[in-house]
Scaffold this active site. Structure first.
Site, mmCIF file in Angstrom:
data_model
loop_
_atom_site.group_PDB
_atom_site.id
_atom_site.type_symbol
_atom_site.label_atom_id
_atom_site.label_comp_id
_atom_site.label_asym_id
_atom_site.label_seq_id
_atom_site.Cartn_x
_atom_site.Cartn_y
_atom_site.Cartn_z
ATOM 1 N N SER A 118 0.971 -1.194 -0.029
ATOM 2 C CA SER A 118 -0.144 0.043 0.049
ATOM 3 C C SER A 118 0.735 1.262 0.080
ATOM 4 O O SER A 118 1.778 1.603 0.904
ATOM 5 C CB SER A 118 -0.730 -0.042 1.173
ATOM 6 N N HIS B 279 -1.188 -1.293 -4.531
ATOM 7 C CA HIS B 279 -2.602 -0.901 -3.673
ATOM 8 C C HIS B 279 -2.382 0.570 -3.453
ATOM 9 O O HIS B 279 -1.500 1.193 -2.789
ATOM 10 C CB HIS B 279 -2.373 -1.796 -2.270
ATOM 11 N N ASP C 294 -4.916 4.002 -1.897
ATOM 12 C CA ASP C 294 -5.671 4.183 -1.268
ATOM 13 C C ASP C 294 -6.220 5.653 -1.448
ATOM 14 O O ASP C 294 -5.418 6.478 -1.013
ATOM 15 C CB ASP C 294 -5.352 4.019 0.331
ATOM 16 N N MET D 211 -8.923 8.596 -0.300
ATOM 17 C CA MET D 211 -9.807 8.766 0.802
ATOM 18 C C MET D 211 -10.363 10.340 0.685
ATOM 19 O O MET D 211 -9.627 11.057 0.413
ATOM 20 C CB MET D 211 -9.068 8.792 2.366
ATOM 21 N N HIS E 284 -8.326 1.572 -4.052
ATOM 22 C CA HIS E 284 -9.282 1.280 -2.952
ATOM 23 C C HIS E 284 -10.004 2.558 -2.652
ATOM 24 O O HIS E 284 -9.445 3.454 -2.169
ATOM 25 C CB HIS E 284 -8.458 0.485 -1.558
ATOM 26 N N MET F 119 -12.156 5.044 -0.722
ATOM 27 C CA MET F 119 -12.867 5.043 0.707
ATOM 28 C C MET F 119 -13.500 6.475 0.364
ATOM 29 O O MET F 119 -13.060 7.523 1.095
ATOM 30 C CB MET F 119 -11.790 5.042 1.833
ATOM 31 N N MET G 134 -11.501 -5.457 5.420
ATOM 32 C CA MET G 134 -10.923 -4.551 5.947
ATOM 33 C C MET G 134 -10.676 -5.288 7.464
ATOM 34 O O MET G 134 -11.528 -5.432 8.191
ATOM 35 C CB MET G 134 -11.647 -3.372 6.146
ATOM 36 N N GLY H 43 -8.951 4.211 7.214
ATOM 37 C CA GLY H 43 -8.720 5.637 6.944
ATOM 38 C C GLY H 43 -7.356 6.047 7.439
ATOM 39 O O GLY H 43 -6.788 7.001 7.091
ATOM 40 N N PHE H 44 -6.709 5.001 8.057
ATOM 41 C CA PHE H 44 -4.997 5.196 8.489
ATOM 42 C C PHE H 44 -4.337 3.830 8.106
ATOM 43 O O PHE H 44 -4.922 2.840 8.655
ATOM 44 C CB PHE H 44 -5.130 5.533 9.981
ATOM 45 N N GLY H 45 -3.118 4.152 8.033
ATOM 46 C CA GLY H 45 -2.175 3.198 8.113
ATOM 47 C C GLY H 45 -1.782 2.776 9.566
ATOM 48 O O GLY H 45 -1.935 3.589 10.313
ATOM 49 N N GLY H 46 -1.132 1.545 9.435
ATOM 50 C CA GLY H 46 -0.224 1.304 10.860
ATOM 51 C C GLY H 46 -1.126 1.070 12.079
ATOM 52 O O GLY H 46 -0.560 1.141 13.211
ATOM 53 N N ASP I 204 -6.890 -6.076 4.097
ATOM 54 C CA ASP I 204 -6.517 -4.855 4.027
ATOM 55 C C ASP I 204 -6.267 -4.301 5.313
ATOM 56 O O ASP I 204 -7.438 -4.044 6.137
ATOM 57 C CB ASP I 204 -7.157 -3.981 2.971
ATOM 58 N N GLY I 205 -5.029 -4.282 6.050
ATOM 59 C CA GLY I 205 -4.850 -3.413 7.372
ATOM 60 C C GLY I 205 -4.148 -4.413 8.441
ATOM 61 O O GLY I 205 -4.706 -5.593 8.893
ATOM 62 N N GLY I 206 -3.020 -3.876 8.665
ATOM 63 C CA GLY I 206 -2.180 -4.453 9.864
ATOM 64 C C GLY I 206 -1.659 -5.729 9.354
ATOM 65 O O GLY I 206 -1.292 -6.867 10.293
ATOM 66 N N GLY J 82 1.240 -1.993 4.019
ATOM 67 C CA GLY J 82 1.484 -0.827 3.972
ATOM 68 C C GLY J 82 2.846 -0.453 4.994
ATOM 69 O O GLY J 82 4.031 -0.769 4.509
ATOM 70 N N SER J 83 2.710 -0.384 6.185
ATOM 71 C CA SER J 83 3.543 0.018 7.059
ATOM 72 C C SER J 83 4.517 -1.122 7.405
ATOM 73 O O SER J 83 5.814 -0.802 7.496
ATOM 74 C CB SER J 83 3.017 0.151 8.524
HETATM 75 C C1 DX5 Z 1 -6.458 1.841 5.510
HETATM 76 C C2 DX5 Z 1 -6.085 1.346 4.188
HETATM 77 C C3 DX5 Z 1 -4.876 0.313 4.062
HETATM 78 C C4 DX5 Z 1 -3.703 0.883 4.736
HETATM 79 C C5 DX5 Z 1 -3.100 -0.437 5.414
HETATM 80 O O1 DX5 Z 1 -7.401 2.547 5.409
HETATM 81 O O2 DX5 Z 1 -6.933 0.858 3.290
HETATM 82 O O3 DX5 Z 1 -4.660 0.271 2.972
HETATM 83 O O4 DX5 Z 1 -2.805 1.538 3.888
HETATM 84 O O5 DX5 Z 1 -1.982 -0.001 6.141
HETATM 85 P P1 DX5 Z 1 -1.277 -0.955 7.080
HETATM 86 O O6 DX5 Z 1 -0.574 -2.135 6.360
HETATM 87 O O7 DX5 Z 1 -0.154 -0.113 7.700
HETATM 88 O O8 DX5 Z 1 -2.272 -1.220 8.101
HETATM 89 ZN ZN ZN Z 2 -6.633 -0.055 1.162
#
Ligand code: DX5
Ligand code: ZN
Length: 220
Positions: free
Chosen positions: A9, A34, A36, A38, A67, A69, A138, A143-146, A176-178, A198-199
């Site tokens: 991501s 990927h 994102d 928003m 993606h 959002m 999800m 809304g946020f990475g990490g 998607d996420g974590g 992502g992170s």
């Molecule tokens: C969150 C995004 C994800 C995000 C994942 O709203 O849709 O794609 O970038 O980031 P990590 O892998 O850091 O959770």
């Molecule tokens: Zn995403």
């Protein structure tokens, strides 16, 4: 191509060095980029929009997994087709007429994806699963990475896989996420086909090696 796809991501990339980070993904074991998008309305954050997606497209050599959002995604289907999206994912919670939206995405030449927030039950896709190319489960609130991975995701993936089998659908399951090497294996054994990270990738000391490691954990 790997059986289990890895989609880094770019939300976690260094935007001051976006070309460098896109090229890192090009030259890695990753399968998709990927992306994102928003709007600050559907989710409490604003990421980036069309000019940045265009800049990514100019350097990316792998499929763009976009993606959205955003509220009312129908307004931008043709725009993202023109920007070169391969997969266009909309949120179940943002679509009043989901079936119509899916048809519009496919008519514009893209694969149609539906993302489910953590509170949205997979059974709500029972009547559309045969029209969906990819379900993005999800595993954090969008809304946020990490953020940290929500453990209930495994159960959802198992239920979604059963629904896909029951309906003989040809739908990929994306998480998607974590996502990290700590949950990748269990996600795959539960039924996942695509892992977004992502992170875990971009904050690593060696992102290329981290992608290779995640891919090998997922594919072995
Ligand atoms: C969150 C995004 C994800 C995000 C994942 O709203 O849709 O794609 O970038 O980031 P990590 O892998 O850091 O959770
Ligand atoms: Zn995403």
């Amino acid at each position: 191509m790997n059986q289990i796809r890895i989609a880094p991501s770019l939300l976690a990339a260094d935007f001051g060095n976006l070309q460098r980070d896109v090229e890192m993904v090009n030259n890695s074991d990753a399968d998709w980029h990927h992306i994102d998008v928003m709007d600050g309305v559907f989710v409490p954050n604003i990421s980036y929009g069309m000019p940045v997606v265009k800049a990514i497209r100019e350097h990316a050599t792998k499929p763009l997994d976009v993606h959205l959002m955003i509220v009312d995604p129908d307004r931008y289907i043709q725009t993202f087709a023109d920007l070169g999206a391969t997969v266009l994912t909309v949120h179940y919670e943002a679509c009043t007429h989901l079936h119509r939206t899916l048809q519009a995405i496919k008519s514009a030449g893209m694969k149609a994806g539906v993302a489910l927030n953590p509170h949205t039950n997979v059974s709500l896709l029972e009547d559309t699963i045969n029209d969906i190319d990819l379900v993005c489960v999800m595993s954090v609130n969008p809304g946020f990475g990490g953020q940290s991975f929500i453990e209930n995701t495994y159960r959802k993936v198992v239920a979604l896989k059963a629904l896909i089998k029951k309906r003989a659908a040809n739908t990929l399951i994306e998480i998607d996420g974590g996502v990290t090497d700590q949950n990748a294996h269990q996600l795959v054994t539960s039924g996942a086909d695509v892992l977004v990270a992502g992170s875990y990738v971009f904050k690593a000391e060696n992102p290329t090696a981290t992608i290779a490691h995640l891919s090998s954990v997922a594919n072995n």
